[in-house]
Design a protein around this motif. Sequence first.
Motif, short mmCIF file in Angstrom:
data_model
loop_
_atom_site.label_atom_id
_atom_site.label_comp_id
_atom_site.label_asym_id
_atom_site.label_seq_id
_atom_site.Cartn_x
_atom_site.Cartn_y
_atom_site.Cartn_z
N VAL A 6 -20.99 50.51 93.34
CA VAL A 6 -21.02 49.10 93.76
C VAL A 6 -22.44 48.56 93.75
O VAL A 6 -23.38 49.24 94.17
N ILE A 7 -22.59 47.33 93.24
CA ILE A 7 -23.86 46.60 93.33
C ILE A 7 -23.63 45.40 94.26
O ILE A 7 -22.68 44.64 94.07
N SER A 8 -24.51 45.23 95.24
CA SER A 8 -24.39 44.07 96.14
C SER A 8 -25.78 43.49 96.39
O SER A 8 -26.77 44.22 96.47
N TYR A 9 -25.82 42.17 96.51
CA TYR A 9 -27.09 41.49 96.75
C TYR A 9 -26.94 40.48 97.88
O TYR A 9 -25.94 39.75 97.95
N ASP A 10 -27.93 40.44 98.74
CA ASP A 10 -27.99 39.48 99.83
C ASP A 10 -29.41 38.94 99.90
O ASP A 10 -30.37 39.71 99.83
N ALA A 11 -29.55 37.63 100.03
CA ALA A 11 -30.87 37.01 100.03
C ALA A 11 -31.76 37.51 101.16
O ALA A 11 -32.99 37.47 101.06
N LYS A 12 -31.16 37.99 102.24
CA LYS A 12 -31.93 38.51 103.37
C LYS A 12 -32.14 40.01 103.28
O LYS A 12 -33.26 40.51 103.48
N ASP A 13 -31.08 40.75 102.97
CA ASP A 13 -31.15 42.21 103.00
C ASP A 13 -31.54 42.84 101.67
O ASP A 13 -31.88 44.02 101.61
N GLY A 14 -31.47 42.08 100.59
CA GLY A 14 -31.89 42.60 99.30
C GLY A 14 -30.75 43.18 98.47
O GLY A 14 -29.59 42.81 98.63
N LEU A 15 -31.10 44.13 97.61
CA LEU A 15 -30.19 44.68 96.61
C LEU A 15 -29.82 46.12 96.95
O LEU A 15 -30.70 46.92 97.29
#
Length: 338
Positions: A69-78
């Motif tokens: 799984v790849i996930s990205y969040d503007a606060k927590d990163g990649l």
Amino acid sequence: MNKFSWYEATSIEDALQQVNKTVSEELYQSTNNAAVFKSGGIDVFDWVKEGLINPQKIINIRNIPGLDVISYDAKDGLRIGSNVTLAEMASNSDIKNHYLALHQAINHAATPQLRNMSTLGGNIAQRNRCWYFRSADHQCFRKSGDRCFARHSETGENENHAIIDNGSCVSLHASSISTALMAFNASVVIVNSKGEKKKVLMDDFFVSAGQDIAMETILQAKEIITEIVLPAPSKNTKSYYIKQVARESYDWSLGDVAVVIETSGDTCKSASIVLGAAAPVPYRSVQAQQAMEKKSINNTNAMAAAEAAMSVARPLSKNGYKVPLFKSIISEAILKIT
């Protein structure tokens, strides 16, 4: 190739339980009692085919749920699961939009066919590249031998080898993707056979030859990489990656560089500069970083940073060309930031 059994792991716990049943404490120990993990399997099978390792059991972790799984969040990163393929990373828009240097490194890694097979965990955990180290006929320092065959001034073939931190071993870590990951201050998440989880910076994941000649990473036999985590870049962060090869675009790197700079106008506020194919591990050039920080991003300062990076270079008999090569690609990568 020796005979071995195959085990299809269904979970991280299942895989670690299987390796716990063996007596080996070394991931690549040449003994019929050893077990090894396999995901994409490209590097592992190279070692098996060459007779450099003789595992009794190969544990396939490629199909463990949740590691792809790849996930990205503007606060927590990649966050990138260890079983994510390089091809999947290459097509991911979050990586391209927020981590350009990593996107560029992935697209310069291997061939399209190999990117479809290779996983990120396997890529960063692969063993070093040196034709003597990867030859069953040469017992070098890294294989508990008494010499470095590549270093010999007359017979050593060292044109592709390390020019920095090359005192006891001149091999190279082959993952150009690790160059970019380290530049983005990535961390590696590892789980051991007791179910304990640890998060280690890429800078601390790799082991220099001076620390332990037998190891390239801190990864132990009974440990699995589960994911790689990259912090979220600031809105003023820019990056670039350059890889220089001898022939085709899919050739092994002669030298590569990843530059991540937080800018303030045309000034470098902070810099992260990492070199690949320069040392036995991906090499963070503190010298180049210090030369660029708080300076304008221009040709003069970029070249000064490149000169600073190469001030610690100690080329061998046949790889002196790498010094001007690195100067060129370091300065070019810095200037591409603008």
